[in-house]
Design an enzyme around this catalytic site. Structure first.
Site, PDB file in Angstrom:
ATOM      1  N   SER A 108      91.500  16.620  -9.970  1.00  0.00           N
ATOM      2  CA  SER A 108      92.785  15.963 -10.240  1.00  0.00           C
ATOM      3  C   SER A 108      93.832  16.938 -10.764  1.00  0.00           C
ATOM      4  O   SER A 108      95.035  16.658 -10.698  1.00  0.00           O
ATOM      5  CB  SER A 108      92.592  14.824 -11.249  1.00  0.00           C
ATOM      6  N   GLY A 129      55.307 -18.575 -26.330  1.00  0.00           N
ATOM      7  CA  GLY A 129      54.130 -18.321 -25.528  1.00  0.00           C
ATOM      8  C   GLY A 129      54.528 -18.138 -24.085  1.00  0.00           C
ATOM      9  O   GLY A 129      55.704 -17.921 -23.776  1.00  0.00           O
ATOM     10  N   SER A 130      53.592 -18.240 -23.197  1.00  0.00           N
ATOM     11  CA  SER A 130      53.880 -18.005 -21.787  1.00  0.00           C
ATOM     12  C   SER A 130      54.490 -19.242 -21.136  1.00  0.00           C
ATOM     13  O   SER A 130      54.596 -20.308 -21.752  1.00  0.00           O
ATOM     14  CB  SER A 130      52.595 -17.599 -21.054  1.00  0.00           C
ATOM     15  N   SER A 137      85.351  13.244 -18.612  1.00  0.00           N
ATOM     16  CA  SER A 137      85.077  12.184 -19.610  1.00  0.00           C
ATOM     17  C   SER A 137      85.185  10.807 -18.967  1.00  0.00           C
ATOM     18  O   SER A 137      86.136  10.070 -19.228  1.00  0.00           O
ATOM     19  CB  SER A 137      86.016  12.305 -20.807  1.00  0.00           C
TER      20      SER A 137
END
Length: 640
Positions: A481, A40-41, A551
């Site tokens: 690169s 519950g809360s 990637s």
């Protein structure tokens, strides 16, 4: 204070203690066991209720009671002699804040039944803890503070309990003493909850007014609520029908956890029976292979038994020597479950990092572990309104419906019919964190309509014709690169060696096959998945495939490696510092990214995960493209 004892205390001998333990075990061994949760809360009184149940069932030792009284005084409980919540809130942070954070499990027993209760946290940020507690429960006690009524977390937890297959629900309207046991307030809360229950498909629930603090309607009906005619909470818990009783009436299923072979004269298959009943002489089917045999005997510990039911862990011996191992499922031969590799499922996301559609996760269902991907959600569920919302992903504590694809068929049943074969978890392959929990609905029709077509000429024939070993040379590194340049030099060198090659370049592929994809994390993952599938097909044709893609994520590079036979995937890290790559900036992309004109650019506002153990590394600061290519070719060795 009581007078001091005038005689020496009498201590029990080991024999008397053992006698007490034997008596206790004999008293409780034949009782049924109910697992339930309280949820519950925040501050609805869940921990207090459990503490009250433990106290009233006399499951607290004297030293625990004394410590509890001292702790209650120390935390200052507003005139209350005992703070029952402290029996359950064991973490220091829980006691300091007066909230439940982790799931706390407690055992207690009455004259009629044994119980294991899980106290689940109420805060939304601990929804994953609540799911853990609910996954094994037969019943849920949904608590509502009578002063506050139905709240957001009441709805969330009720929805999760329903989705997790809990059909026995108690609506406990707590703290009735704080509203002077007003029936009209109670009736309004029950009516409000009834409307919500109807909306999400909860067919029935048992409502009762209680006070965990005062003990009203916990173990006996309270004089303060003469208008309530139902049973007290404990009486209801003692008599509710167990899910295991219903499971025993279903067809037999047992996921195989272990092949038990202590010697050459014994071979059995051990596991926990999920549903059904099994006896010697019953025909069974091993799935997913479909092979059949007959049960020769059942072994429990070291004793042969004549029958076993759902909930028992046993070893099954078969009359025939058929292939069966961990991950297989033994089932009734004439009523087996399905096997499939594509499903629709409800998923509760449990990780701080959002779900990435297309990323490979480990999916664990019963004793089966496979690689799986989750598609972009069909929709996310708003637990407050039950609306279906458009979603690209699932964030922490989100609940959505999505399609799940596994790399090989798994044996399953719909979660609504069988929790053991319908509930699964998703595990991150790199961190081993449990990131999601799911419930299978059904297999997709297309999974049943698509089958592998056998061919006469296989990948070995293609490779032999070309006199080479197929490989996928996977170049990865930052933009700028030199991946494409070096890959081109490597292909030229291999061509001079009379090798059959094909180069897949990132930019070139985005002009055609992947022109519909952007540069979000999800699109990058799908980009690599498609390239991986194409590279695999080319390798099946006997080619040496070179791929030049940023990637950026390790998980996707591992996904492609897993597609191929061992040794055929070669990860080549083109190691170039970001500042060097940015200085080159041949395409002007870094400049645009720095100016905010290009979003999701790797190295700037999107991460790059460098390989941890690449097969080959080349440093383009120290090597020219030609030198790097020569180093790669030498490292690959002699290619057939």
């Amino acid at each position: 204070m009581a007078d001091a004892p005038t005689t020496e205390p009498v201590y029990k001998t080991d024999a008397l203690i053992a006698e007490d333990i034997d008596s206790y075990l004999a008293q409780h061994q034949d009782k049924t066991m109910l697992r339930f949760i309280t949820c519950g809360s925040v501050d609805d009184g869940k921990s207090t209720l459990i503490g009250r149940l433990l106290y009233d069932s006399k499951m607290i030792f004297e030293d625990q009671l004394a410590a509890l009284e001292n702790d209650s005084k120390r935390v200052g409980t507003q005139g209350q002699e005992i703070d029952f919540a402290l029996l359950v809130d064991g973490l220091a942070a829980e006691r300091e804040q007066g909230i439940t954070i982790d799931v706390a499990y407690r055992f207690f027993a009455t004259e009629k039944r044994k119980f294991i209760v899980a106290d689940c946290p109420g805060h939304e940020q601990y929804t994953r803890n609540m799911v853990t507690g609910a996954s094994t429960a037969d019943l849920a006690v949904i608590l509502i503070d009578a002063r506050k009524g139905v709240l957001v977390q009441t709805r969330r937890h009720s929805f999760l309990c329903h989705q997790l297959g809990i059909r026995n629900i108690v609506l406990a309207v707590n703290k009735m003493d704080l509203i002077d046991y007003d029936q009209s307030t109670y009736d309004a809360i029950v009516a409000d909850y009834q409307a919500f229950a109807d909306e999400i498909g909860i067919e029935s629930f048992t409502a009762m007014p209680i006070s965990g603090f005062k003990g009203d309607n916990i173990t006996a009906n309270s004089e303060n609520t003469p208008w309530y005619e139902g049973p007290p909470l404990v009486a209801h818990l003692e008599t509710v029908e167990l899910a295991s009783t219903q499971s025993a009436e279903k067809p037999f299923r047992m996921p195989v956890q272990w092949v038990n072979r202590p010697n050459l004269d014994f071979r059995g298959f051990s596991g926990l029976i999920a549903t059904g009943t099994i006896r010697p002489g019953d025909p069974v089917r091993v799935l997913p292979s479909g092979k059949t045999s007959t049960v020769s005997k059942l072994v429990l510990y070291d004793q042969d038994i004549e029958e076993a039911q759902a909930g028992q862990s046993i070893t099954i011996c078969l009359e025939d020597e058929i292939d069966c191992s961990r991950g297989n499922v033994l089932a009734a031969a004439d009523d087996p479950p399905e096997a499939s590799d594509q499903f629709e499922a409800t998923i509760v996301w449990l990780d701080d990092d959002a779900m990435l559609p297309g990323r490979g996760y480990w999916l664990k269902l019963a004793s089966q572990t496979v690689s799986a991907t989750v598609a972009e959600p069909k929709y996310e569920i708003n637990v407050n309104t039950m609306d279906h919302l458009a979603a690209k992903t699932l964030e922490l504590n989100s609940i959505g419906v999505a399609e799940v694809t596994t790399d090989k068929p798994i044996v399953f049943e719909a979660y609504a019919e069988n929790k053991s074969l319908g509930g699964f978890i998703l595990v991150d392959k790199l961190t081993n964190r449990t990131v999601g929990a799911g419930m299978l609905h059904f297999s997709l029709r297309r999974a049943q309509n698509v089958h592998w077509q056998p061919t006469s000429i296989g990948r070995e024939d293609h490779a032999n014709l070309k006199n080479q070993t197929p490989r996928v040379l996977w170049f990865t590194g930052l933009s700028g690169s030199g991946k494409s340049t070096i890959a081109n030099e490597v292909e030229k060198a291999l061509n001079l060696m009379n090798r059959h090659t094909f180069l897949l370049d990132g930019d070139n592929i985005r002009h055609g096959l992947n022109k519909d994809l952007g540069f979000t994390d999800a699109d990058r993952i799908e980009n690599i998945r498609r390239i991986g599938e194409v590279a695999k097909l080319m390798a099946d044709a006997g080619l040496i495939v070179l791929t030049a893609f940023i990637s950026p994520f390790r998980a996707e590079r591992q996904m492609v490696r897993d597609m191929l036979p061992e040794g055929e995937f070669v990860e080549i890290f083109v190691d170039t510092p970001l500042e060097v790559a940015e200085e080159r900036d041949v395409k002007g992309l870094y400049k645009k990214a720095r100016e905010g004109k290009l979003k999701n650019f790797t190295g700037i506002d999107s991460p790059y995960e460098a390989p941890e153990k690449p097969d080959i590394t080349v440093n383009t600061v120290e090597m020219s493209p030609q030198e790097a290519a020569q180093h790669i070719v030498r490292s690959l060795g002699a290619l057939k």
